[in-house]
Design a protein around this motif. Structure first.
Motif, PDB file in Angstrom:
ATOM      1  N   THR A  36       0.854  -1.190   0.000  1.00 34.76           N
ATOM      2  CA  THR A  36       0.000   0.000   0.000  1.00 34.76           C
ATOM      3  C   THR A  36       0.883   1.231   0.000  1.00 34.76           C
ATOM      4  OG1 THR A  36      -0.093   0.339   2.410  1.00 34.76           O
ATOM      5  CG2 THR A  36      -1.708  -1.189   1.447  1.00 34.76           C
ATOM      6  N   GLY A  37       0.268   2.382  -0.340  1.00 33.82           N
ATOM      7  CA  GLY A  37       0.910   3.646  -0.035  1.00 33.82           C
ATOM      8  C   GLY A  37       0.895   3.829   1.476  1.00 33.82           C
ATOM      9  N   GLU A  38       1.602   4.836   1.945  1.00 35.39           N
ATOM     10  CA  GLU A  38       1.730   5.024   3.387  1.00 35.39           C
ATOM     11  C   GLU A  38       0.742   6.086   3.863  1.00 35.39           C
ATOM     12  OE1 GLU A  38       5.698   5.409   4.814  1.00 35.39           O
ATOM     13  OE2 GLU A  38       6.442   3.720   3.626  1.00 35.39           O
ATOM     14  N   SER A  39      -0.432   5.630   4.272  1.00 37.31           N
ATOM     15  CA  SER A  39      -1.471   6.528   4.772  1.00 37.31           C
ATOM     16  C   SER A  39      -2.162   5.859   5.953  1.00 37.31           C
ATOM     17  CB  SER A  39      -2.492   6.836   3.663  1.00 37.31           C
ATOM     18  OG  SER A  39      -3.553   7.616   4.173  1.00 37.31           O
ATOM     19  N   GLU A  40      -1.726   6.201   7.146  1.00 37.94           N
ATOM     20  CA  GLU A  40      -2.284   5.559   8.339  1.00 37.94           C
ATOM     21  C   GLU A  40      -3.779   5.822   8.482  1.00 37.94           C
ATOM     22  OE1 GLU A  40       1.190   5.135  11.634  1.00 37.94           O
ATOM     23  OE2 GLU A  40       0.344   7.132  11.389  1.00 37.94           O
ATOM     24  N   ARG A  41      -4.222   6.980   8.012  1.00 38.29           N
ATOM     25  CA  ARG A  41      -5.636   7.322   8.170  1.00 38.29           C
ATOM     26  C   ARG A  41      -6.521   6.444   7.293  1.00 38.29           C
ATOM     27  NH1 ARG A  41      -9.133  11.049   5.782  1.00 38.29           N
ATOM     28  NH2 ARG A  41      -7.486  11.748   4.379  1.00 38.29           N
ATOM     29  N   LYS A  42      -6.082   6.167   6.064  1.00 42.51           N
ATOM     30  CA  LYS A  42      -6.886   5.374   5.130  1.00 42.51           C
ATOM     31  C   LYS A  42      -6.572   3.882   5.196  1.00 42.51           C
ATOM     32  CE  LYS A  42      -9.318   8.569   2.959  1.00 42.51           C
ATOM     33  NZ  LYS A  42     -10.807   8.545   2.899  1.00 42.51           N
ATOM     34  N   VAL A  43      -5.299   3.556   5.369  1.00 43.52           N
ATOM     35  CA  VAL A  43      -4.888   2.146   5.380  1.00 43.52           C
ATOM     36  C   VAL A  43      -4.031   1.879   6.616  1.00 43.52           C
ATOM     37  CG1 VAL A  43      -5.126   1.570   2.947  1.00 43.52           C
ATOM     38  CG2 VAL A  43      -3.098   2.794   3.686  1.00 43.52           C
ATOM     39  N   GLY A  44      -4.668   1.913   7.760  1.00 38.90           N
ATOM     40  CA  GLY A  44      -4.019   1.625   9.022  1.00 38.90           C
ATOM     41  C   GLY A  44      -4.321   0.220   9.484  1.00 38.90           C
ATOM     42  N   ILE A  45      -4.081  -0.051  10.744  1.00 39.82           N
ATOM     43  CA  ILE A  45      -4.164  -1.410  11.266  1.00 39.82           C
ATOM     44  C   ILE A  45      -5.585  -1.975  11.174  1.00 39.82           C
ATOM     45  CG2 ILE A  45      -4.516  -0.632  13.650  1.00 39.82           C
ATOM     46  CD1 ILE A  45      -2.389  -3.654  12.502  1.00 39.82           C
TER      47      ILE A  45
END
Length: 383
Positions: free
Chosen positions: A140-149
């Motif tokens: 994934t791209g690095e976006s904790e808000r959209k693709v977090g745990i």
């Protein structure tokens, strides 16, 4: 300046601001005798030092490439047999909160953004599984808000239905988050430092959490403490002097082996490829040099898995099957939804080897090697 506390026992302490140029000069000044001694130690089945590795990646080693290739082949077959494991990357999102000058997913690039929902993830899984793959690499791209745990937890619940081995290449996470991924069945984490040049790192990573050099550099240590079985290392070949970056990869590998002796390790060799908004290649690396680097890593470490992606040409990948590589991707798509719906406008970068997985598998077989689709050892452990 990092906002992350750097432990005195961390590898971060071994990557100093003023050391890079000195190391680059040392590698370039190595003579033939050091190369001959390193190869002799390997043939006598002796453990090589970091100084030996420097000799093998030095300009002085170039005339010895045929000898290095033969030794790399011998050591690889001795440890892994004549096998090549196939895997495929699965891109779930191109959302990113970083600005990185070399990446097609960089936040400032005006590309269409998407994150796969669970229905789309299942469609991708079905399309990939139909090709025979058992091993996938979630990217994934690095976006904790959209693709977090939380997103990863939902995605893994679907993907575990289809695949026996799941690796991940996502943003660096906290130790407790890696522990959660381990509980959910993730076997491997890949975290590439891109470059170990502290000063230049800041010039490539202009905004976002990825700009924190130490937090990223310590990610493999958090992976190890979390109990995950394997970690993958590497640098982005083309950003800075490849020899110096490669030395620091080897140094980090040796550090981690001492700290986490029961873990497995893999190395990859991503060379910069054309992409949306991509910058210039500051330190070009030709194919002969890439062969030298791959062989040097194998001679330095007989146990490490060496992976070659579809960034490289079909001809080059064909020739590397017998020279040290143990893992290859095939028929890769570098955009979310690429297997069920091939929309190239969402690509992170363009690949070079576009052959189907069936053609790649047949090529491996024709060379007298066995294609490995499933990690049987891990299957026995989990059974």
């Amino acid at each position: 300046m990092s906002n992350y506390q750097v432990s005195e026992q961390s590898f971060s302490q071994h990557v100093k601001m003023d050391e890079w140029q000195q190391m680059a000069c040392e590698i370039k000044s190595i003579d033939d005798n050091a190369v001959v001694q390193a190869l002799a130690k390997s043939k006598a089945d002796q453990r090589l030092s970091l100084n030996d590795f420097k000799a093998l990646i030095s300009p002085a080693a170039a005339p010895y490439l045929e000898h290095m290739a033969a030794e790399s082949q011998r050591l690889t077959q001795q440890r892994f047999g004549k096998t090549i494991q196939l895997f495929v990357p699965l891109y779930l999102s191109n959302m990113c909160s970083n600005i990185c000058t070399y990446c097609g997913f960089s936040m400032e690039n005006k590309i269409r953004r998407t994150t796969l929902n669970l229905k789309q993830i299942r469609q991708e899984a079905q399309a990939i599984r139909a090709k025979g793959f058992e091993h996938i690499l979630i990217v994934t791209g690095e976006s904790e808000r959209k693709v977090g745990i939380e997103y990863f937890e939902s995605a893994l619940a679907v993907l575990k239905e289809y695949f026996s081995h799941i690796a991940m290449e996502v943003q660096p996470l906290k130790e407790q988050e890696y522990r959660r991924l381990h509980e959910l069945g993730v076997e491997s984490i890949l975290v590439y430092q891109e470059t170990y040049h502290r000063e230049k790192y800041a010039k490539y990573h202009l905004k976002g959490k990825k700009s924190d050099f130490d937090y990223r550099l310590q990610a493999p240590e958090r992976v190890g403490r979390a109990g995950i079985n394997k970690v993958g290392l590497g640098c982005l070949l083309g950003l800075e002097d490849w020899r110096t970056d490669a030395f620091y990869v080897a140094k980090q590998l040796r550090f981690l082996e001492k700290q986490f002796w029961s873990m497995k390790f893999s190395l990859a060799f991503p060379r910069l490829r054309p992409c949306e908004g991509g910058g210039d290649i500051n330190s070009p690396m030709n194919e002969r040099e890439l062969v030298q680097l791959i062989c040097a890593y194998r001679i330095f470490n007989q146990q490490v898995e060496l992976s070659l992606s579809t960034r490289e040409s079909a001809v080059f990948r064909n020739n590397m099957v017998a020279l040290g590589i143990t893992t290859m991707s095939a028929e890769s798509k570098t955009q979310p939804g690429g297997y069920a719906n091939d929309d190239k406008s969402l690509e992170q970068f363009s690949i070079d080897d576009t052959r189907s997985v069936d053609v790649v598998a047949q090529m491996i077989t024709d060379k007298g090697y066995q294609v490995v689709w499933k990690d049987w050892q891990q299957g026995l452990i989990t059974a």
